[in-house]
Design a protein around this motif. Structure first.
Motif, PDB file in Angstrom:
ATOM      1  N   GLY A   1      26.932 -11.628  91.201  1.00 17.28           N
ATOM      2  CA  GLY A   1      27.865 -11.810  90.304  1.00 17.28           C
ATOM      3  C   GLY A   1      27.957 -11.419  89.026  1.00 17.28           C
ATOM      4  O   GLY A   1      28.657 -11.590  88.143  1.00 17.28           O
ATOM      5  N   ALA A   2      27.028 -10.249  88.919  1.00 18.89           N
ATOM      6  CA  ALA A   2      27.040  -9.412  87.732  1.00 18.89           C
ATOM      7  C   ALA A   2      28.291  -8.861  87.277  1.00 18.89           C
ATOM      8  O   ALA A   2      29.255  -8.700  88.516  1.00 18.89           O
ATOM      9  N   ARG A   3      28.812  -8.702  86.362  1.00 21.18           N
ATOM     10  CA  ARG A   3      30.347  -8.287  85.746  1.00 21.18           C
ATOM     11  C   ARG A   3      30.306  -6.864  85.392  1.00 21.18           C
ATOM     12  O   ARG A   3      29.391  -6.494  84.842  1.00 21.18           O
ATOM     13  N   VAL A   4      31.246  -6.112  85.631  1.00 19.86           N
ATOM     14  CA  VAL A   4      31.204  -4.593  85.231  1.00 19.86           C
ATOM     15  C   VAL A   4      32.067  -4.517  84.053  1.00 19.86           C
ATOM     16  O   VAL A   4      33.286  -5.047  83.828  1.00 19.86           O
ATOM     17  N   VAL A   5      31.625  -4.106  83.048  1.00 15.22           N
ATOM     18  CA  VAL A   5      32.184  -3.845  81.390  1.00 15.22           C
ATOM     19  C   VAL A   5      32.468  -2.282  81.427  1.00 15.22           C
ATOM     20  O   VAL A   5      31.498  -1.616  81.156  1.00 15.22           O
ATOM     21  N   PHE A   6      33.622  -1.645  81.784  1.00 17.24           N
ATOM     22  CA  PHE A   6      33.933  -0.494  81.520  1.00 17.24           C
ATOM     23  C   PHE A   6      34.113  -0.113  79.909  1.00 17.24           C
ATOM     24  O   PHE A   6      34.765  -1.011  79.394  1.00 17.24           O
ATOM     25  N   VAL A   7      33.694   0.794  79.446  1.00 20.99           N
ATOM     26  CA  VAL A   7      33.834   1.145  77.986  1.00 20.99           C
ATOM     27  C   VAL A   7      34.193   2.605  77.729  1.00 20.99           C
ATOM     28  O   VAL A   7      33.852   3.242  78.346  1.00 20.99           O
ATOM     29  N   THR A   8      35.073   2.463  76.733  1.00 23.71           N
ATOM     30  CA  THR A   8      35.366   3.947  76.157  1.00 23.71           C
ATOM     31  C   THR A   8      35.507   3.887  74.767  1.00 23.71           C
ATOM     32  O   THR A   8      35.346   2.699  74.131  1.00 23.71           O
ATOM     33  N   HIS A   9      35.769   4.753  74.154  1.00 24.28           N
ATOM     34  CA  HIS A   9      35.772   5.158  72.700  1.00 24.28           C
ATOM     35  C   HIS A   9      37.120   4.367  72.022  1.00 24.28           C
ATOM     36  O   HIS A   9      38.127   4.603  72.561  1.00 24.28           O
ATOM     37  N   SER A  10      36.881   3.424  71.346  1.00 26.86           N
ATOM     38  CA  SER A  10      38.139   2.756  70.508  1.00 26.86           C
ATOM     39  C   SER A  10      38.735   3.850  69.753  1.00 26.86           C
ATOM     40  O   SER A  10      38.195   4.753  69.265  1.00 26.86           O
ATOM     41  N   ILE A  11      40.185   3.780  69.743  1.00 31.15           N
ATOM     42  CA  ILE A  11      41.099   4.442  68.916  1.00 31.15           C
ATOM     43  C   ILE A  11      41.908   3.453  67.935  1.00 31.15           C
ATOM     44  O   ILE A  11      42.129   2.201  68.314  1.00 31.15           O
ATOM     45  N   PRO A  12      42.668   3.777  66.849  1.00 35.10           N
ATOM     46  CA  PRO A  12      43.616   3.035  66.250  1.00 35.10           C
ATOM     47  C   PRO A  12      44.544   2.514  67.276  1.00 35.10           C
ATOM     48  O   PRO A  12      45.058   3.391  68.246  1.00 35.10           O
TER      49      PRO A  12
ATOM     50  N   GLY B   1      24.925 -11.299  84.570  1.00 37.74           N
ATOM     51  CA  GLY B   1      24.430 -10.052  84.028  1.00 37.74           C
ATOM     52  C   GLY B   1      25.807  -9.215  84.071  1.00 37.74           C
ATOM     53  O   GLY B   1      26.896  -9.520  84.277  1.00 37.74           O
ATOM     54  N   VAL B   2      25.482  -8.065  83.439  1.00 37.41           N
ATOM     55  CA  VAL B   2      26.567  -6.888  83.002  1.00 37.41           C
ATOM     56  C   VAL B   2      26.076  -5.433  83.230  1.00 37.41           C
ATOM     57  O   VAL B   2      24.915  -5.326  83.006  1.00 37.41           O
ATOM     58  N   VAL B   3      26.961  -4.874  83.972  1.00 41.93           N
ATOM     59  CA  VAL B   3      26.857  -3.426  84.105  1.00 41.93           C
ATOM     60  C   VAL B   3      27.663  -2.707  82.942  1.00 41.93           C
ATOM     61  O   VAL B   3      28.940  -3.122  83.192  1.00 41.93           O
ATOM     62  N   VAL B   4      27.278  -2.106  82.260  1.00 42.11           N
ATOM     63  CA  VAL B   4      28.049  -1.453  81.210  1.00 42.11           C
ATOM     64  C   VAL B   4      28.292   0.060  81.733  1.00 42.11           C
ATOM     65  O   VAL B   4      27.405   0.766  82.054  1.00 42.11           O
ATOM     66  N   ALA B   5      29.798   0.419  81.852  1.00 47.71           N
ATOM     67  CA  ALA B   5      30.102   1.559  82.556  1.00 47.71           C
ATOM     68  C   ALA B   5      30.711   2.410  81.741  1.00 47.71           C
ATOM     69  O   ALA B   5      31.939   2.147  81.461  1.00 47.71           O
ATOM     70  N   PRO B   6      30.147   3.448  81.034  1.00 44.50           N
ATOM     71  CA  PRO B   6      30.851   4.342  80.144  1.00 44.50           C
ATOM     72  C   PRO B   6      32.043   5.352  80.704  1.00 44.50           C
ATOM     73  O   PRO B   6      31.871   6.542  80.636  1.00 44.50           O
ATOM     74  N   VAL B   7      33.002   4.725  81.388  1.00 44.30           N
ATOM     75  CA  VAL B   7      33.851   5.513  82.108  1.00 44.30           C
ATOM     76  C   VAL B   7      34.922   6.472  81.129  1.00 44.30           C
ATOM     77  O   VAL B   7      35.352   7.435  81.461  1.00 44.30           O
TER      78      VAL B   7
END
Length: 372
Positions: free
Chosen positions: A176-187, A263-269
């Protein structure tokens, strides 16, 4: 397909990073020149680098990628094709690299950015720096022509390597862990003008949502169950009054924990390699946030210099070379968006602060070398 003509060199163009503590502030001043960033904010960001001894990991990662690209080019019969490496913000500076290449007889260069998406920061600013470099060299009497490959966020190799990394990380966590895709924030305003104007802007977020859905689909097939996912952001650096893309990854982890996610998987896509935004913002800050709230946490690997990703980049090099020869090669994509352009439309990802000429665009006029 083993030919790269009409190109006589390939340039890996990256962001750059400091090599030691004394380089950190000069590097950050290069990055933020003309943007009015307060000294206090630069000092805060400098601490991220000093936390790791003042050296960014990005330069060593680029060297690893270069070695892998060299091996793949050689394996395809392109051992004589020069492979260059230049940076926007630190040594080796792109102007110096192109000058040396010109001295060695190079006249037409194909560029690979270490950024996969459309936005001012991740594409047009690289194009502007290329234009500035070409202008400087033209004043010296050196004429060069530069092109780029298309955006590769939705190339099948990029999607598949990310999916494998997500599946491997999911296996470390409870069901049941969730995937959190992450990228660089921009304005928000930068996202609003990202991509071709005819497409209505918003390409940066749209591309990330598309590739996240595709990576989640492929990873779900690997683990044998459907994975739920979100998109979050890291590395905000603007003033509090300026809207930036949200949610922040740390805020999002807290919200998921409050909702009972196991749980979370942080994925720096949004990133190609484990440079500072990954090592500090995710491996340090986000991991600490998860630890503080008792949320099981795993970080998926970036594509780095994996063989499949590197082969995909060389496919894109040969694809662009075929286009330059007037051929019509197949343009493979993953996800719901089509292949990106290779020649950028007018005002694509436009500069909202102080517009500058940008190479590899429909409105680009190559400077005429002095004395010609």
């Amino acid at each position: 397909m083993s030919d790269a003509k009409p190109y006589d060199a390939v340039l890996l163009l990256s962001f750059g990073g400091p090599e030691g503590p004394d380089d950190v502030m000069p590097f950050l001043e290069n990055v933020t020149r003309g943007r009015g960033i307060p000294r206090e904010r630069l000092e805060d960001v400098a601490e991220h680098y000093l936390h790791f001894g003042g050296k960014s990991p990005i330069n060593d990662q680029n060297k690893e990628l270069l070695a892998a690209l060299r091996g793949e080019l050689d394996a395809r019969g392109l051992a004589d094709l020069p492979l260059l490496w230049g940076n926007r913000n630190w040594e080796p500076y792109v102007t110096d690299v192109l000058r040396e290449a010109h001295e060695g007889g190079v006249r037409r260069v194909l560029t690979v950015f270490t950024s996969a998406y459309s936005s001012y920061s991740s594409c047009r600013q690289y194009r502007e720096d290329l234009a500035e470099a070409l202008g400087t060299l033209a004043e010296e009497g050196r004429g060069l022509e530069v092109d780029k490959i298309r955006h590769y966020f939705n190339h099948p190799a990029f999607a598949d390597v990310n999916a494998a990394a997500v599946a491997e990380a999911v296996a470390q966590l409870p069901e049941g862990a969730r995937v959190v895709f992450v990228t660089h924030s921009i304005p928000d305003a930068m996202n609003d003008v990202s991509g071709p104007p005819a497409a209505g802007g918003g390409a940066y977020v749209r591309q990330h949502l598309d590739v996240a859905a595709e990576v989640a689909r492929r990873a779900s097939e690997r683990v044998g169950r459907e994975l739920s996912w979100d998109l979050a952001y890291c590395s905000r650096s603007g003033p509090p009054t300026q809207p930036w893309l949200e949610p922040d990854v740390n805020d999002h982890l807290r919200a998921l924990h409050a909702d009972g996610v196991p749980g979370v998987v942080v994925a720096p896509v949004g990133f190609v390699s484990d440079h500072m935004e990954v090592k500090f913002d995710l491996d340090t800050e986000a991991a600490e946030t998860a630890g503080e709230i008792g949320l099981p946490f795993a970080r998926a690997a970036t594509v780095g210099a994996t063989a499949q990703f590197v082969a995909g980049l060389v496919d894109l090099v040969q694809e662009r070379a075929a286009q330059a020869r007037g051929e019509d090669p197949e343009l493979p994509v993953a996800g719901g968006l089509g292949p990106s352009h290779t020649v950028c439309p007018v005002d694509c990802c436009r500069n909202l602060r102080a517009p500058r000429p940008a190479a590899t665009g429909e409105d680009w006029q190559a400077p005429v070398p002095a004395g010609s």
